[in-house]
Design a protein around this motif. Structure first.
Motif, PDB file in Angstrom:
ATOM      1  N   ILE A  78      29.472  35.106  51.713  1.00  0.00           N
ATOM      2  CA  ILE A  78      29.300  36.564  51.621  1.00  0.00           C
ATOM      3  C   ILE A  78      30.158  37.156  50.511  1.00  0.00           C
ATOM      4  CG2 ILE A  78      28.659  36.915  54.043  1.00  0.00           C
ATOM      5  CD1 ILE A  78      31.642  37.796  54.430  1.00  0.00           C
ATOM      6  N   GLY A  79      30.674  36.299  49.644  1.00  0.00           N
ATOM      7  CA  GLY A  79      31.471  36.816  48.519  1.00  0.00           C
ATOM      8  C   GLY A  79      32.738  37.482  49.005  1.00  0.00           C
ATOM      9  N   LEU A  80      33.083  38.592  48.408  1.00  0.00           N
ATOM     10  CA  LEU A  80      34.359  39.243  48.698  1.00  0.00           C
ATOM     11  C   LEU A  80      34.261  40.282  49.805  1.00  0.00           C
ATOM     12  CD1 LEU A  80      35.672  39.714  45.059  1.00  0.00           C
ATOM     13  CD2 LEU A  80      36.451  38.046  46.741  1.00  0.00           C
ATOM     14  N   ARG A  81      33.171  40.202  50.598  1.00  0.00           N
ATOM     15  CA  ARG A  81      32.969  41.284  51.565  1.00  0.00           C
ATOM     16  C   ARG A  81      34.146  41.429  52.539  1.00  0.00           C
ATOM     17  NH1 ARG A  81      27.621  40.828  54.534  1.00  0.00           N
ATOM     18  NH2 ARG A  81      26.894  40.225  52.476  1.00  0.00           N
ATOM     19  N   ASN A  82      34.723  40.289  52.988  1.00  0.00           N
ATOM     20  CA  ASN A  82      35.895  40.353  53.878  1.00  0.00           C
ATOM     21  C   ASN A  82      37.034  41.130  53.236  1.00  0.00           C
ATOM     22  OD1 ASN A  82      35.033  39.019  56.169  1.00  0.00           O
ATOM     23  ND2 ASN A  82      35.478  36.985  55.284  1.00  0.00           N
ATOM     24  N   TYR A  83      37.228  40.856  51.963  1.00  0.00           N
ATOM     25  CA  TYR A  83      38.339  41.510  51.268  1.00  0.00           C
ATOM     26  C   TYR A  83      38.070  42.993  51.098  1.00  0.00           C
ATOM     27  CZ  TYR A  83      40.244  36.926  50.260  1.00  0.00           C
ATOM     28  OH  TYR A  83      40.787  35.686  50.388  1.00  0.00           O
ATOM     29  N   ILE A  84      36.832  43.316  50.759  1.00  0.00           N
ATOM     30  CA  ILE A  84      36.492  44.730  50.575  1.00  0.00           C
ATOM     31  C   ILE A  84      36.697  45.499  51.868  1.00  0.00           C
ATOM     32  CG2 ILE A  84      34.586  46.323  50.097  1.00  0.00           C
ATOM     33  CD1 ILE A  84      33.545  44.059  48.169  1.00  0.00           C
ATOM     34  N   ARG A  85      36.268  44.863  52.968  1.00  0.00           N
ATOM     35  CA  ARG A  85      36.451  45.525  54.254  1.00  0.00           C
ATOM     36  C   ARG A  85      37.954  45.750  54.526  1.00  0.00           C
ATOM     37  NH1 ARG A  85      34.132  42.203  58.647  1.00  0.00           N
ATOM     38  NH2 ARG A  85      32.254  42.345  57.385  1.00  0.00           N
ATOM     39  N   LEU A  86      38.756  44.762  54.178  1.00  0.00           N
ATOM     40  CA  LEU A  86      40.200  44.884  54.401  1.00  0.00           C
ATOM     41  C   LEU A  86      40.802  46.046  53.630  1.00  0.00           C
ATOM     42  CD1 LEU A  86      41.893  41.396  54.449  1.00  0.00           C
ATOM     43  CD2 LEU A  86      41.641  43.067  56.283  1.00  0.00           C
ATOM     44  N   PHE A  87      40.336  46.177  52.392  1.00  0.00           N
ATOM     45  CA  PHE A  87      40.916  47.249  51.574  1.00  0.00           C
ATOM     46  C   PHE A  87      40.621  48.620  52.144  1.00  0.00           C
ATOM     47  CE2 PHE A  87      41.598  43.952  48.455  1.00  0.00           C
ATOM     48  CZ  PHE A  87      42.839  44.329  47.951  1.00  0.00           C
ATOM     49  N   GLN A  88      39.573  48.693  52.976  1.00  0.00           N
ATOM     50  CA  GLN A  88      39.265  49.995  53.580  1.00  0.00           C
ATOM     51  C   GLN A  88      39.851  50.133  54.986  1.00  0.00           C
ATOM     52  OE1 GLN A  88      35.154  49.308  53.293  1.00  0.00           O
ATOM     53  NE2 GLN A  88      34.970  50.104  51.193  1.00  0.00           N
TER      54      GLN A  88
END
Ligand SMILES: Nc1ncnc2c1ncn2[C@@H]1O[C@H](COP(=O)(O)OP(=O)(O)O)[C@@H](O)[C@H]1O
Ligand SMILES: [Mg+2]
Lengths: 325, 364
Positions: A78-88
Motif C-alpha cells: 500500500i506504499g506510504l499509506r501507513n506513514y501518511i495516516r500517522l502524520f495525520q
C-alpha cells in the motif's frame, strides 16, 4: 649523488625481481584477497540475520496493511499509506512529544542527581567502595519489577506513599498518583530516575577519579573560588563522561516500555502513552502490525537522532582529553 | 612584586614531618632557586607559599601580609607546574586569559594582555590550538604565559623544565632568565638540577631532607660550601672528597700521601684533626694542563684509570688514597689507561671539612 656523514645517499632503489612460477603467485594473491572475506563471514552472517533481515522485514510490513490475525495481508503493498495516516494522527504526535519530554526530563534529572552523588562519593575517603556497590543496586532489578514496586508504592489506596503522607498528617485524602495524568507522568519518571541514576553516578565518578589534579590547582592559583573551579574546570572535564551516559541512557529511555506498561499502561486516557507502549498496543492488541512498524520506524529515527547528538558532543569533548598532562 | 618570608615553616603529613622549620627571606624582585635532591621538600615548600598545602607550623608572609590562612586565590601569585597543568578543554587564548577573566577584567583588557603575553613568549600563532595539539615546549610556553599575564606578587616555578628534552631545556632556561629581566618580579624556582640553579639564581637555597643546608649566591655556594653535602651537590663533575688527618701542618691521606694545609685554613685546623679534603676536578690537573704553579700548589703522582674526552678538556678518572677521584686535563693531549701522570693541586681552592660533622672547618 650526495655524500653525507652517514655514507652515500643513493638514487632510486632498483626494482625488486619477482621469482617463482606463475601458479604459486596466482594462488598467493587470490588467497590474500579471499582471507578477509572468510574471516569476516561469521560476523557478516550474524549481522544479516540479526539486523538486516528483521529490518528489511519490518520495513516491508510497514508498507503493507499487515494484520497479525490475517497473515495474507502481508502481501498487499500500500506504499506510504501507513506513514501518511500517522502524520495525520494526533495521538501519535502527542505520544511522540511526550516521549521527547520524558527523555529530556529523565536524562537531566538523572544527570544532576548522578553528578551530586558522584561528587559526594568522591569526597569521602572511608567506605567509598561499599557505597559504590550499593549505588548499583537499583540497576540489578528488572525494569518490570521496578515498575511493579513503584506501582504499589504509588497506589492511591494501599500504597505506602499515601499511607506515609496520611500518617504524617501532610494530607488527609488519598492522592491519585497513578490516575491523575500529570502525577502519573511524574511517578513514572520517578521510577525511571530511581532505577537509572546510578548509570550517571558511576560514569561521572569514573570521570572524577580520572581527573588530573594539576589543572584544578592551577585554577585555584589563577584566582578561582571552589565554585568557579567546579564550573570552569571540573565540569567541562566531566562532560564527556556525562555524554557517554547520555548516549547509553537516551537509547534506554527512548525505548522505555516496561515501567510504563506495568505502572499505567499508557493511561489514564492515554496521558502517559509513550511511543513504545503505543506501538505495542497497535501491533499486538489491535493486531495492526503494518501500522505499528511504521510508528517504530519513526521512533527509531528519534532514537538515532538523540544518540547521534550526544555522540557528536562526545567526540567533540574527547578531542581535548589527551591534553590534560 | 613583593618580598616573601618564611619563619620556622614546618610541614607534616600526618605524623611524618617533611619540612622542618625552615627560615628564608626572599627579597623584592629576587630570583631564588630551591635546589636539592628529589624528595627533600622543595615542592612542599613552594606549595605552602602558593597556598596549595596547609602550613603545619610557622608563618609565611608575602609582602607584609601573613598568608597562612589565605586560600591561593587571595595570595596573588602565579605558578608554573611541572606538568604544565594547562586547562585541557580551553584553547591557548582562553588558557592565557582565564585568570584575568575570573578576576573580572573587561574583555578588551583580557584580549590586549593575552596578545602581549603571547608576543613575549612567541606563541601568537598557536592561539586557537588546544593543549593536546601542542608540543612539550609549546605547552611550557603557554604555562609561562599564563603566569606572566597577571601582575602577581611573585612567580613560583616547580621544576618547569624537567619534562623537556635536554636541548630545549637549555634554551628555555635562557628564556626564563631573559623573561625575568624583562618582567622584573620575585621568583621562587624549584629544581633538582644544580646547573639550572647556578645559571638562573640570584640566590640559591640548597635543601636536604626538609632542612635548608645553605643559602647564598651561586658563587658563594660554589666557592664556600658549608658542608660536604653542598660541596658534592653543587658543581659538575662533583667535588672529590677524601678522608685525611692533619699532622704537623700537613694533610695526611690514608696512604701517607701528604700535602700542606693551605695557608688560609691553617688557623682552623689542629694536629690530629680528622678531616675530609675537598678538591674540585678543575683544581686537580696534570702538570702543564691547567693550573700554573704561581699560586699555592701541591704535586701528586697519579695513575690514569679512565679518560673521558670532552673536546676542550679531558676528564681523568684516577685513584687517590684508594678512592676514585676525578681530575681535569685542559688543553688535552692523548692519555692512555695505566699511564702515570704528575698532577698539580690548587691548594688555595682546596676545602677542608670536619670528618665527624661534615661541616666546613671554616664554619665550625
Ligand atoms: N601528600 C603527601 N602525603 C605524604 N607525604 C608526602 C605528600 N607529598 C609529599 N610527601 C613527602 O614529602 C617529602 C617531600 O616531597 P616533595 O616536597 O614533593 O619533594 P621534592 O623536593 O622532590 O619536591 C617526600 O618525602 C614525599 O614523600
Ligand atoms: Mg617536587
Amino acid at each position: 649523488m650526495i655524500e653525507t656523514a652517514r655514507g652515500r645517499a643513493v638514487g632510486p632503489a632498483p626494482p625488486l625481481r619477482r621469482r617463482g612460477p606463475d601458479l604459486i603467485r596466482y594462488i598467493r594473491t587470490h588467497q590474500t584477497r579471499l582471507t578477509p572475506v572468510l574471516l569476516l563471514a561469521p560476523a557478516i552472517l550474524t549481522m544479516l540475520f540479526v539486523v538486516a533481515m528483521p529490518l528489511a522485514f519490518s520495513l516491508w510490513t510497514s508498507l503493507t496493511p499487515y494484520r497479525l490475525t490475517r497473515p495474507e495481508t502481508i502481501e498487499t503493498f500500500i506504499g506510504l499509506r501507513n506513514y501518511i495516516r500517522l502524520f495525520q494522527d494526533e495521538d501519535f504526535w502527542a505520544a511522540f512529544g511526550r516521549t521527547i519530554l520524558f527523555l529530556a526530563i529523565a536524562l537531566n534529572v538523572e544527570f544532576l542527581l548522578g553528578l551530586c552523588i558522584a561528587l559526594l562519593i568522591n569526597k569521602i575517603t572511608w567506605g567509598q567502595r561499599m557505597l559504590r556497590t550499593i549505588m548499583m543496586f537499583p540497576m540489578m532489578f528488572s525494569p518490570i519489577l521496578v515498575g511493579f514496586q513503584f506501582k504499589f508504592i504509588f497506589n492511591d489506596n494501599i500504597g505506602i506513599l499515601n499511607n506515609a503522607l496520611q500518617s504524617l498528617g501532610i494530607t488527609d485524602q488519598a492522592i491519585a498518583w497513578l490516575v491523575d495524568g500529570r502525577l502519573a507522568m511524574f511517578s513514572i519518571i520517578f521510577a525511571e530516575v530511581w532505577m537509572s541514576t546510578s548509570v550517571f553516578a558511576i560514569l561521572l565518578l569514573a570521570g572524577l577519579f580520572a581527573m588530573p589534579r594539576d589543572p584544578i590547582e592551577a585554577a585555584r592559583v589563577d584566582g578561582c573560588n571552589p565554585w568557579q573551579v567546579f564550573r570552569h574546570i571540573t565540569l567541562p572535564f566531566l562532560m564527556p563522561f556525562a555524554f557517554i551516559a547520555m548516549t547509553i541512557r537516551s537509547l534506554d529511555v527512548a525505548r522505555a516500555y516496561d515501567i510504563v506498561a506495568v505502572m499505567t499502561d499508557g493511561g489514564p486516557a492515554g496521558r502517559t502513552e509513550l511511543l513504545w507502549t503505543m506501538i505495542a498496543r497497535t501491533g499486538y492488541e489491535n493486531a495492526r502490525m503494518g501500522q505499528a512498524n511504521a510508528m517504530a520506524y519513526i521512533s527509531t529515527i528519534l532514537s538515532i537522532a538523540f544518540t547521534y547528538y550526544f555522540f557528536t558532543k562526545l567526540v567533540a569533548a574527547r578531542r581535548y582529553m589527551g591534553g590534560a598532562e | 612584586m613583593s618580598s616573601i618570608s618564611l619563619k620556622k615553616v614546618a610541614k607534616s603529613y600526618g605524623r611524618l614531618e617533611v619540612v622542618h622549620g625552615i627560615d628564608l627571606d626572599i627579597a623584592h624582585n629576587e630570583f631564588v632557586v630551591l635546589v636539592g635532591p628529589s624528595g627533600c621538600g622543595k615542592s612542599t615548600t613552594l606549595r605552602m607559599i602558593a597556598g596549595l598545602e596547609e602550613i603545619t607550623e610557622g608563618e609565611i608572609h608575602i609582602g607584609d601580609r601573613l598568608v597562612n590562612d589565605l586560600p591561593p586565590r587571595k595570595r596573588n601569585i602565579s605558578m608554573v607546574f611541572q606538568n604544565y597543568a594547562l586547562y585541557p578543554h580551553m584553547n591557548v587564548r582562553d588558557n592565557l586569559g582565564f585568570g584575568l577573566k575570573i578576576a573580572g577584567q573587561p574583555q578588551e583588557v583580557v584580549d590586549e594582555r593575552v596578545r602581549e603575553a603571547a608576543a613575549i613568549l612567541g606563541i601568537s600563532e598557536l592561539m586557537d590550538r588546544i593543549p593536546a595539539e601542542l608540543s612539550g615546549g609549546q605547552r611550557q610556553r603557554v604555562a609561562m604565559g599564563r603566569a606572566i599575564i597577571r601582575d602577581p606578587e611573585a612567580f613560583l616555578f616547580d621544576e618547569p623544565l624537567s619534562n623537556l628534552d635536554a636541548k630545549l631545556r637549555v634554551q628555555m632556561r635562557t628564556e626564563i632568565k631573559k623573561l625575568h629581566h624583562k618582567v622584573k618580579t620575585t621568583v621562587v624556582y624549584v629544581t633538582h638540577d644544580q646547573v639550572e640553579a647556578m645559571t638562573l639564581a640570584d640566590r640559591i637555597v640548597i635543601m636536604k631532607d626538609g632542612h635548608i643546608e645553605q643559602v647564598g649566591t651561586p658563587m658563594e655556594v660554589f666557592n664556600h660550601p658549608v658542608n660536604t653535602f653542598v660541596a658534592s651537590f653543587i658543581g659538575s663533575p662533583p667535588m672529590n672528597l677524601v678522608p685525611a688527618t692533619v699532622a704537623g701542618g700537613q694533610i695526611v691521606l690514608s696512604d701517607e700521601t701528604r700535602m700542606p694545609v693551605p695557608r688560609r685554613l691553617a688557623s682552623y685546623t689542629h694536629d690530629g684533626m680528622a678531616v675530609i679534603v675537598g678538591i674540585r676536578p678543575d683544581d686537580m690537573t696534570p702538570v702543564g694542563h691547567g693550573i700554573h704553579d704561581s699560586g699555592e700548589t701541591a704535586n701528586l703522582s697519579l695513575t690514569v684509570e679512565l679518560a673521558e674526552l670532552l673536546g676542550t678538556e679531558t676528564l681523568i678518572y684516577t685513584r687517590l688514597a684508594g678512592q676514585e677521584v676525578q681530575g681535569k686535563m685542559f688543553d688535552p693531549r692523548d692519555v692512555h689507561e695505566g699511564e702515570r701522570l704528575p698532577f698539580r693541586v690548587a691548594l688555595d681552592k682546596l676545602h677542608l671539612f670536619d670528618a665527624a660533622s661534615g661541616r666546613s672547618v671554616r664554619a665550625t
